[in-house]
Design a protein around this motif. Sequence first.
Motif, PDB file in Angstrom:
ATOM      1  N   SER A   1       0.861  -1.385   0.134  1.00 46.59           N
ATOM      2  CA  SER A   1      -0.005   0.051  -0.014  1.00 46.59           C
ATOM      3  C   SER A   1       0.761   1.205   0.077  1.00 46.59           C
ATOM      4  CB  SER A   1      -0.843   0.032   1.140  1.00 46.59           C
ATOM      5  OG  SER A   1      -1.877  -1.205   1.247  1.00 46.59           O
ATOM      6  N   GLY A   2       0.243   2.393   0.012  1.00 48.97           N
ATOM      7  CA  GLY A   2       1.026   3.734  -0.203  1.00 48.97           C
ATOM      8  C   GLY A   2       0.868   4.333  -1.499  1.00 48.97           C
TER       9      GLY A   2
ATOM     10  N   GLY B   1       2.087   9.393  -3.803  1.00 52.42           N
ATOM     11  CA  GLY B   1       1.694   8.226  -3.835  1.00 52.42           C
ATOM     12  C   GLY B   1       0.921   7.706  -5.315  1.00 52.42           C
TER      13      GLY B   1
ATOM     14  N   ASN C   1      -1.854  -1.858  -3.617  1.00 48.04           N
ATOM     15  CA  ASN C   1      -2.837  -2.194  -2.556  1.00 48.04           C
ATOM     16  C   ASN C   1      -3.878  -3.021  -2.657  1.00 48.04           C
ATOM     17  OD1 ASN C   1      -4.377  -0.872  -0.130  1.00 48.04           O
ATOM     18  ND2 ASN C   1      -5.613   0.414  -1.641  1.00 48.04           N
TER      19      ASN C   1
ATOM     20  N   GLU D   1      -3.978   5.636  -3.384  1.00 49.32           N
ATOM     21  CA  GLU D   1      -4.896   5.491  -2.629  1.00 49.32           C
ATOM     22  C   GLU D   1      -4.619   6.447  -1.614  1.00 49.32           C
ATOM     23  OE1 GLU D   1      -2.191   2.544  -0.583  1.00 49.32           O
ATOM     24  OE2 GLU D   1      -2.833   3.319  -2.741  1.00 49.32           O
ATOM     25  N   THR D   2      -3.328   7.171  -1.460  1.00 49.87           N
ATOM     26  CA  THR D   2      -3.096   8.135  -0.415  1.00 49.87           C
ATOM     27  C   THR D   2      -2.912   9.762  -0.827  1.00 49.87           C
ATOM     28  OG1 THR D   2      -0.705   7.740  -1.073  1.00 49.87           O
ATOM     29  CG2 THR D   2      -1.749   6.260   0.521  1.00 49.87           C
ATOM     30  N   ASP D   3      -1.729  10.093  -1.686  1.00 43.34           N
ATOM     31  CA  ASP D   3      -1.601  11.304  -1.775  1.00 43.34           C
ATOM     32  C   ASP D   3      -0.987  11.506  -3.199  1.00 43.34           C
ATOM     33  OD1 ASP D   3       1.356  10.536  -1.309  1.00 43.34           O
ATOM     34  OD2 ASP D   3       1.132  11.343   0.591  1.00 43.34           O
TER      35      ASP D   3
ATOM     36  N   ASN E   1      -5.986  -0.724  -6.540  1.00 43.74           N
ATOM     37  CA  ASN E   1      -6.039   0.531  -7.224  1.00 43.74           C
ATOM     38  C   ASN E   1      -6.217   0.439  -8.611  1.00 43.74           C
ATOM     39  OD1 ASN E   1      -5.746   1.295  -4.625  1.00 43.74           O
ATOM     40  ND2 ASN E   1      -3.557   2.410  -5.218  1.00 43.74           N
TER      41      ASN E   1
END
Length: 694
Positions: free
Chosen positions: A107-108, A116, A138, A111-113, A196
Amino acid sequence: MTDRDTVSAPLAPLFAPRSVVVLGASRNPAKLGHRLLQNVKAHGFGGELYAVNPAGEPILGTSTVASVDALPDGVDLALVSLPAPVVPAAVKALAARGVRAAVILSSGFGETDEQGRSAQADILAVARSSGMRLVGPNCMGVYSAPSRLNGTYFWDLPRDLGGISVVSQSGAYGGLIFRQLGARGLGVARFVSIGNQADVDVADVLEYLAGDDATTLVVCFIEALRDGRRFVDVAERATGRKPVVVLKGGRSTAGARAASSHTGSLAGSYDLYRVAFAQAGIVLADETEDFFDAIEALAVAGSRRPSSPDLAVITVSGGPSVVAADTAERIGLRVPPLAEATRRGLHDLLPSFAALGNPVDLTPQVDPDNIAPAARLVLDDPGVAGAIAIDVGLDIAEFGAGIAGAAAITGKPVVACIADAPLVTAEFRAAGIPVLATPERAVRAWRALWSARPQSRERVAATVPLPADVASVLARTRGPLPYRVARQVLEICGVRFCREEIARSSEDAARAADRLGYPVVVKADVDGLIHKTEAGAVVVGVWTAAEVRSACGHLASRTGADRFIVQQHVGPGIELLVGARRDPTFGPVVAVAAGGVLTETIQDVSFRLAPMSRDEATTMLKEGVRERLLAGPRGLPACEPAPLVDTILAVARLILAEPRIDEIDLNPVIAAGAEAVAVDAMVIVRAPDSEEPS
């Protein structure tokens, strides 16, 4: 497609790998990379297995290499369980070794920022440049029973053999699916958590599973589709071969885009998913319980499907049968009266106080030997396509065996609701009849069998060439077309309009009214004016030339108009909206609703994806309040569907033929008897992606 096929198929390296490497394998049992390697080994993967760990020491009896560079070329599948910061370098190294597919469980990313999302874009670019397929990031991994591969973080998976294959956007929901299917004794053939969807998306997986011999039923948990149109096209092909069951998460309409037209404002996001899935032949579940019940019903019942939505209810338990009948009618099924011959036959077999209509209550006092012939009579009735069997507490095997035997002979599907009757339950399950705990669940499961029936795929999609002058206006316009151009475009496609004339002065308008005949309707013709009624740009019930001139003066003062539309008064009749919009997920969508001032007041609308068939257009006219309206309320003549169907298909043709058109509104279309004419129209042209709409 089987595991013996070559890996030339796009997703064969994912589901039928000959070699697997685990990145992030760890000696520490608390690490996910340790669990991942342990799962691969425990499930008995029979191909070449590699593991990458910087220490280069054996883990769980598997030798490791210190880096990807030490792997042989052309490994089929990489399972990547690494911290997000080092994943891009690992993907680049895998691509350099010619790895065919990689599952990024880490993950990371997107789905984050923004950081990412940038990293996800980078690994996707690397994968595509090398031809490597990418699952995730993810996600929870991939499982393939025919390959004895558990490349997921899930352990203690059920080992039941079965043909259910699963694609889930949610890893956690994927775990729930495994648990629920295992508890129901249903086996999973393939599973992938796509996370994702940076590369491989739900449509890619569905396309593979449609041709997979190990898969007999496809199950999808979907949150959002990247390309709804492609998914529907793939699903239409898939459902022609095997059932597809979907549960859709994320149904809120809060994120729906603002729309300029009535048509656009009517559609919530889930409304369009619902109709798109129905057109594709997908079984769409409303809730989690319905989802698993539908899966169980389709898996247990095999290929048996109802030929109509007409079912019988056979019971020895009166109250639950009433609930079943109520549920059936509430969800769009029918519980019709049985034929008189059927009722006479039942009268000879059952106690005098038995209910012989539909539901059929055999009563607890029924002679067990008469259950089988009674069930055969009911299922032989030409007016029913299957049955719900209900038994609460009367545990006689003859009830199960009799109904199961009738189902086998007639080929009509039965779903059962059984409580406190283990002998009956055993008879049904041995016969491949789904058994559920409540009458509501049994009826909804039977509806899943009906929804999964083979369906016609006929579509009407003829293109419509436009005159050069009209095409030129389309190319120049951003936003609403001038009314006269919108009308011309729609007439070319087959829409019929009322008689009217365009006037440039009040005197011209009066002369036009004389030619058309009174009464007339006078409208302001102002480019860019979208909703004339709301803007006060319409005057109805105009009976004299003096009233025409007065109406023009009023409209000029109110709207600044220097052109006027003088129309024949149409009516009385039923007002409908027929429109279309270009949805960002599904593309061209056609809408039919109650028209005029009722459009957004009662919010009664049907949607279909274009292209569409005449049958689909006809069905839209029967949904909601429209069937009652078109039947001729308050002494109005009943409306024939053919001219309205022609109008619906004409709108569908236009939005299909012209990708520059974003929205279409015919509101209202007035129908009476064998006539249907549009009295207003709006066509909105989209700006190219590089421009802002004017």
